[in-house]
Structure formats: C-alpha cells, structure tokens
Write a protein that holds these residues in place. Structure first.
Motif, mmCIF file in Angstrom:
data_model
loop_
_atom_site.group_PDB
_atom_site.id
_atom_site.type_symbol
_atom_site.label_atom_id
_atom_site.label_comp_id
_atom_site.label_asym_id
_atom_site.label_seq_id
_atom_site.Cartn_x
_atom_site.Cartn_y
_atom_site.Cartn_z
ATOM 1 N N GLU A 104 -6.697 7.451 6.335
ATOM 2 C CA GLU A 104 -6.485 8.143 5.069
ATOM 3 C C GLU A 104 -7.549 9.222 4.885
ATOM 4 O O GLU A 104 -8.738 8.984 5.092
ATOM 5 C CB GLU A 104 -6.558 7.132 3.924
ATOM 6 N N VAL A 105 -7.110 10.420 4.504
ATOM 7 C CA VAL A 105 -8.023 11.548 4.262
ATOM 8 C C VAL A 105 -8.909 11.221 3.064
ATOM 9 O O VAL A 105 -8.460 10.613 2.105
ATOM 10 C CB VAL A 105 -7.211 12.844 3.985
ATOM 11 N N LYS B 269 0.860 -1.174 0.000
ATOM 12 C CA LYS B 269 0.000 0.000 0.000
ATOM 13 C C LYS B 269 0.895 1.222 0.000
ATOM 14 O O LYS B 269 1.872 1.286 0.745
ATOM 15 C CB LYS B 269 -0.911 0.002 1.242
ATOM 16 N N SER B 270 0.573 2.183 -0.857
ATOM 17 C CA SER B 270 1.275 3.468 -0.875
ATOM 18 C C SER B 270 0.257 4.573 -0.699
ATOM 19 O O SER B 270 -0.802 4.551 -1.327
ATOM 20 C CB SER B 270 2.009 3.675 -2.202
ATOM 21 N N VAL B 271 0.575 5.511 0.177
ATOM 22 C CA VAL B 271 -0.300 6.633 0.474
ATOM 23 C C VAL B 271 0.557 7.892 0.464
ATOM 24 O O VAL B 271 1.649 7.910 1.040
ATOM 25 C CB VAL B 271 -0.962 6.476 1.865
ATOM 26 N N MET B 272 0.073 8.919 -0.189
ATOM 27 C CA MET B 272 0.766 10.198 -0.125
ATOM 28 C C MET B 272 0.701 10.697 1.321
ATOM 29 O O MET B 272 -0.354 10.603 1.957
ATOM 30 C CB MET B 272 0.117 11.219 -1.054
ATOM 31 N N ILE B 273 1.805 11.217 1.831
ATOM 32 C CA ILE B 273 1.827 11.739 3.207
ATOM 33 C C ILE B 273 0.749 12.806 3.381
ATOM 34 O O ILE B 273 0.113 12.890 4.427
ATOM 35 C CB ILE B 273 3.222 12.289 3.559
ATOM 36 N N SER B 274 0.484 13.578 2.340
ATOM 37 C CA SER B 274 -0.549 14.615 2.423
ATOM 38 C C SER B 274 -1.946 14.017 2.575
ATOM 39 O O SER B 274 -2.882 14.718 2.961
ATOM 40 C CB SER B 274 -0.503 15.522 1.186
ATOM 41 N N ASN B 275 -2.090 12.706 2.303
ATOM 42 C CA ASN B 275 -3.383 12.027 2.460
ATOM 43 C C ASN B 275 -3.509 11.277 3.781
ATOM 44 O O ASN B 275 -4.482 10.557 3.989
ATOM 45 C CB ASN B 275 -3.626 11.061 1.305
ATOM 46 N N VAL B 276 -2.522 11.417 4.654
ATOM 47 C CA VAL B 276 -2.618 10.840 5.997
ATOM 48 C C VAL B 276 -3.247 11.901 6.887
ATOM 49 O O VAL B 276 -2.753 13.024 6.978
ATOM 50 C CB VAL B 276 -1.229 10.429 6.542
ATOM 51 N N LYS B 277 -4.361 11.557 7.508
ATOM 52 C CA LYS B 277 -5.087 12.511 8.350
ATOM 53 C C LYS B 277 -4.203 12.989 9.498
ATOM 54 O O LYS B 277 -3.586 12.188 10.189
ATOM 55 C CB LYS B 277 -6.346 11.862 8.898
ATOM 56 N N GLU B 278 -4.155 14.295 9.671
ATOM 57 C CA GLU B 278 -3.352 14.876 10.743
ATOM 58 C C GLU B 278 -3.773 14.320 12.099
ATOM 59 O O GLU B 278 -4.956 14.206 12.392
ATOM 60 C CB GLU B 278 -3.473 16.396 10.747
ATOM 61 N N LYS C 283 10.103 14.186 13.279
ATOM 62 C CA LYS C 283 10.990 15.246 12.808
ATOM 63 C C LYS C 283 10.501 15.839 11.475
ATOM 64 O O LYS C 283 10.483 17.045 11.298
ATOM 65 C CB LYS C 283 12.400 14.694 12.621
ATOM 66 N N LYS C 284 10.076 14.977 10.545
ATOM 67 C CA LYS C 284 9.744 15.423 9.193
ATOM 68 C C LYS C 284 8.279 15.843 9.058
ATOM 69 O O LYS C 284 7.969 16.774 8.322
ATOM 70 C CB LYS C 284 10.058 14.282 8.218
ATOM 71 N N PHE C 285 7.368 15.130 9.751
ATOM 72 C CA PHE C 285 5.926 15.386 9.638
ATOM 73 C C PHE C 285 5.275 15.363 11.023
ATOM 74 O O PHE C 285 4.466 14.488 11.327
ATOM 75 C CB PHE C 285 5.262 14.322 8.749
ATOM 76 N N PRO C 286 5.606 16.307 11.884
ATOM 77 C CA PRO C 286 5.160 16.261 13.283
ATOM 78 C C PRO C 286 3.650 16.333 13.465
ATOM 79 O O PRO C 286 3.139 15.872 14.486
ATOM 80 C CB PRO C 286 5.842 17.475 13.911
ATOM 81 N N ASN C 287 2.923 16.845 12.515
ATOM 82 C CA ASN C 287 1.472 16.963 12.649
ATOM 83 C C ASN C 287 0.740 15.643 12.455
ATOM 84 O O ASN C 287 -0.452 15.560 12.718
ATOM 85 C CB ASN C 287 0.936 18.008 11.665
#
Length: 144
Positions: A113-114, A61-70, A136-140
C-alpha cells in the motif's frame, strides 16, 4: 460480473471448524468502481476489497486501487505446509510485516500500500481470471 468490475466468492477450507462464526462462511474478492464515471479507469475510483463476508463489512480490507503501489502486485502459490510454516495456518494472520487473508491453500496475490508501506496477501481461487482483469484494467500494478 460486469466488464468494469471483478467478483469472486467461495467457502474457506476451515469452514467446518468455524461453523459457529457465520462471517467466516464466505471469502470474497472484489474490484469495483466506487462511483459512476467514464469507462476509462483514470476517471473512476476503484476499490480492491478482500476478506470474509464483504457485504457485512466485517473481517475485510479495502484499498483504493490508486493506493496500491505500482509494480508491487505479485502472484504466488502456497501449499498447506508453506501456509502452516510461514503464517501459522489459515485465517487472518499478521506475520513478517504482512497481513495475510489466507482462506485456502493455492494461489495468492500480494501487494504494498502506498504511503503506509503495509503489505497484504490474499488467497484467490480464480487467480487467472483475477490476474487477467488486473492486467487489462490496471496493467501498471502487476510485477511482471
């Protein structure tokens, strides 16, 4: 491993049972940029990929980091009994409204997933390293 990406890979515990199915011989996790950009994570598109034999594109499975719900990414731990009772064992399982990529007992990460609201969980052997990279890279993204 480059500072702007994360990689880990290892052999699943059930390898002796699936010797005849080569794509299951290696479980991998990757967080890497899809295209070259500035060093700031807002300028580069990243993908989180996990599953079996990522290089072949099978059973992953691949998910764009921007599609991972904060705030939805959380860390947990399951022993053999919890894995057996909650998901019916190891491998790729769909139970309780969640896709579980379970290659071993121990630490796991789960996220939503958003847009789709789908939930995913994947096993992680180097959970401290993965969590530190995400923090470190995506703290939210982390739920802590």
């Amino acid at each position: 491993m480059a500072a702007d990406s994360y990689q880990e890979g290892w052999r699943p515990i059930f390898l002796p049972l699936t010797w005849w199915l080569p794509p299951t011989w290696r479980f991998e996790i990757s967080v890497a940029p899809l295209e070259q950009g500035e060093s700031d994570s807002n300028d580069t598109r990243y993908a989180l990929s996990f599953g079996y034999c990522l290089s072949m594109g099978m059973m992953r499975k691949s998910v764009m980091i921007s599609n991972v719900k904060e705030g939805s990414m959380q860390r947990g731990f399951s022993d053999w009994k919890q894995n057996l009772m909650q998901f019916g064992g190891w491998g790729i399982r769909y139970r309780h409204g969640m896709w579980n990529y379970n290659a071993s007992n121990g630490d796991w990460f789960e996220f939503e997933e958003v847009g789709t609201g789908r939930r995913y969980r994947f096993a992680c052997k180097h959970a401290d390293d993965f969590e530190n990279f995400i923090r470190k890279k995506f703290p939210n993204l982390l739920n802590r």
